[in-house]
Scaffold this motif. Sequence first.
Motif, PDB file in Angstrom:
ATOM      1  N   ARG A  30       0.819  -1.224   0.000  1.00  0.00           N
ATOM      2  CA  ARG A  30       0.000   0.000   0.000  1.00  0.00           C
ATOM      3  C   ARG A  30       0.845   1.262   0.000  1.00  0.00           C
ATOM      4  O   ARG A  30       0.321   2.358  -0.114  1.00  0.00           O
ATOM      5  N   LEU A  31       2.142   1.111   0.152  1.00  0.00           N
ATOM      6  CA  LEU A  31       3.008   2.290   0.230  1.00  0.00           C
ATOM      7  C   LEU A  31       3.457   2.706  -1.167  1.00  0.00           C
ATOM      8  O   LEU A  31       4.633   2.667  -1.492  1.00  0.00           O
ATOM      9  N   ALA A  32       2.517   3.112  -1.981  1.00  0.00           N
ATOM     10  CA  ALA A  32       2.861   3.548  -3.328  1.00  0.00           C
ATOM     11  C   ALA A  32       3.214   5.026  -3.293  1.00  0.00           C
ATOM     12  O   ALA A  32       2.740   5.763  -2.452  1.00  0.00           O
ATOM     13  N   VAL A  33       4.053   5.441  -4.228  1.00  0.00           N
ATOM     14  CA  VAL A  33       4.333   6.878  -4.361  1.00  0.00           C
ATOM     15  C   VAL A  33       3.060   7.560  -4.835  1.00  0.00           C
ATOM     16  O   VAL A  33       2.415   7.100  -5.759  1.00  0.00           O
ATOM     17  N   ARG A  34       2.692   8.600  -4.139  1.00  0.00           N
ATOM     18  CA  ARG A  34       1.448   9.288  -4.472  1.00  0.00           C
ATOM     19  C   ARG A  34       1.684  10.358  -5.532  1.00  0.00           C
ATOM     20  O   ARG A  34       2.571  11.175  -5.393  1.00  0.00           O
ATOM     21  N   PRO A  99       8.538   0.512  -3.868  1.00  0.00           N
ATOM     22  CA  PRO A  99       9.852  -0.102  -3.675  1.00  0.00           C
ATOM     23  C   PRO A  99       9.731  -1.598  -3.364  1.00  0.00           C
ATOM     24  O   PRO A  99       8.842  -2.003  -2.611  1.00  0.00           O
TER      25      PRO A  99
ATOM     26  N   GLY B  18      10.931   7.985  -2.459  1.00  0.00           N
ATOM     27  CA  GLY B  18      10.748   6.604  -2.905  1.00  0.00           C
ATOM     28  C   GLY B  18      11.702   5.595  -2.298  1.00  0.00           C
ATOM     29  O   GLY B  18      11.739   4.450  -2.739  1.00  0.00           O
ATOM     30  N   ALA B  20      12.441   3.020   0.086  1.00  0.00           N
ATOM     31  CA  ALA B  20      11.688   2.193   1.033  1.00  0.00           C
ATOM     32  C   ALA B  20      12.462   1.984   2.320  1.00  0.00           C
ATOM     33  O   ALA B  20      11.908   1.976   3.418  1.00  0.00           O
ATOM     34  N   VAL B  57       0.210   3.790   6.607  1.00  0.00           N
ATOM     35  CA  VAL B  57      -0.041   4.214   5.228  1.00  0.00           C
ATOM     36  C   VAL B  57      -0.343   5.723   5.204  1.00  0.00           C
ATOM     37  O   VAL B  57       0.175   6.462   4.361  1.00  0.00           O
ATOM     38  N   TYR B  60       2.821   7.669   5.737  1.00  0.00           N
ATOM     39  CA  TYR B  60       3.659   7.665   4.534  1.00  0.00           C
ATOM     40  C   TYR B  60       3.164   8.711   3.534  1.00  0.00           C
ATOM     41  O   TYR B  60       3.939   9.447   2.940  1.00  0.00           O
ATOM     42  N   ARG B  61       1.839   8.760   3.400  1.00  0.00           N
ATOM     43  CA  ARG B  61       1.280   9.700   2.429  1.00  0.00           C
ATOM     44  C   ARG B  61       1.334  11.139   2.915  1.00  0.00           C
ATOM     45  O   ARG B  61       1.190  12.062   2.123  1.00  0.00           O
TER      46      ARG B  61
END
Lengths: 239, 181
Positions: A30-34, A99, B18, B20, B57, B60-61
Motif C-alpha cells: 500500500r506504500l505507493a508513491v502518491r 519499492p 521513494g 523504502a 499508510v 507515509y502519504r
Amino acid sequence: MNELETRLRTLGPDVDYPETPDLLAAVEDRLAVRPRRRRGLRLAVALAVLAASLGAVLAASPGARSAFLELFHLSGATIARVDALPRAEALPDWAPGIPMPLADAQRRVGFRIRLPHTTGDKQVRNVLLDEQGGGVVSVVWCCKPTLVLTQFAGAAVPYLQKLASPETAIQAVEVDGKPGYWIADGPHVVLFRAQDGSFHDYELRVAGNVLLWVDGDVTLRLEGQLTRDEAIELASAVR
Amino acid sequence: MASRPPTDFDLVERARHGEAEAFALLVRPHEDIAFRTAYLITRNAADAEDVAQDALVKAYRALGRFRRDAPFRPWLLAIVANEARNRRRAAGRREGLALRAAGDASSGDAAPSPEGAAVAAAERRQLLDAVERLPDDQRLAVACRYLLELSEQETAHVLGVPAGTVKSRLSRALDRLREDL
C-alpha cells in the motif's frame, strides 16, 4: 515522581500486550508513491495527450505551433517539444512505483528486466515497480550522480510523455543498433500514464540528460548526469 | 571523518523520494509503541493491527507535511491515536488489560520468596484494575504517560489535547487511584 507514579511506571513493562505484528511488511503493497496534482499542468497534459493522438497533423497545424513545435515517437514513449514547460519541481532522485526487491519486481512484470553489466562502483539503491499495463520498473543506483533506468513493455498508446523546452536538444541515436533519442541541454518534464489511461501529473522536471531507446518489446529510459557518449556506452551494456 | 547519523527529517526526505529503506528505518523503532498505543485505545488486537497499518499508510502519504524540527515518534503516534479513536467509536467488545505471568515478569531485581511474589503480584493486579476503573480520559492519560512511558508532550500529541489538560487529567487520575487503593 511520587511513589504511586513509580509503581504505575514499573507496571508498564509487565502489561500483557498482544504480540506486535510486522506492520511494515503488511502495508508494503500500500506504500505507493502518491502522484501530486498540479492545476498548472492540466492544460499541458491535455494538449500533450491530444497531440499524441493527432500526431503530425496537429504538429503541422499553424495554430498548434505555438504550443507544440515537434513530436517524436519511440514505441511506448512520445516526446513533444513545446514552447513553454509547465511548472514542475526538480526532484532528481524521484521515480514512480512501489519499492521492492528486484526479484519480486521481476516476478510481477511481463517482460525480462534489463540491467547493465556494470555501473562502476555504484550500488543499486532502490527498485520501484508501478504495476500498470505490463509493469514499469525503475532501478535507481546510488550515489551522486544518481542513475535511474526505467523500463516497460512498449504499448500501442504511449505510457511515457515528455515535454521538452525549445532549448532542449533532441537527437536521434542508435544504442547498439537499436533506435533511440538523446535528450539533453535543457530541462524537460516527464509525465506518466495512470492506470485509468489518463496522464497523471507524476511530473518531474529533469535537469539531467536522458537517453531513450527500444530493445525488442521494451522501452528503456536512462537518466543521469551523463554525456551522450557515456549514456550510450552504459546503455549498450544493458542486456 | 565520521558522518552524522541521519535525522528523522533526513529519513523523511529520503522516504518521500521513494526510498523504502528510509521509511523502514523511520518506522521500525516505533512499531511496538504504535501498536500498543492503538491497542490501549481500541482494546482489541485485530482492531489495533488494522489501525496501526492504516496509520502507517497515512503517515507515509503525509510525509510532505512533516515539520523539519519535529521528532517523528509523537507525529506518528498522533496519527495512530486518531485512527484508533475513530475505530473505537464503532467497535464493540473491549479486551481488559492483563499482566504477564510471574515467570515472564521483567521487573524485580532479586528473586522474592513465593509469599512475597504472590503479594507483589496481587498488588500489581490491584493497581492495574484500579487504572481500568478510571474514566476514559484519565485512563488513557495514565496509560500513555506511565504504561507507555511517553513524555507529557507526547501524551498531549497522542490525546490531541494541550499539555495543561494532560497535567490536570493525570492529577485527577492519581487522586482517584489513591482513594481507590
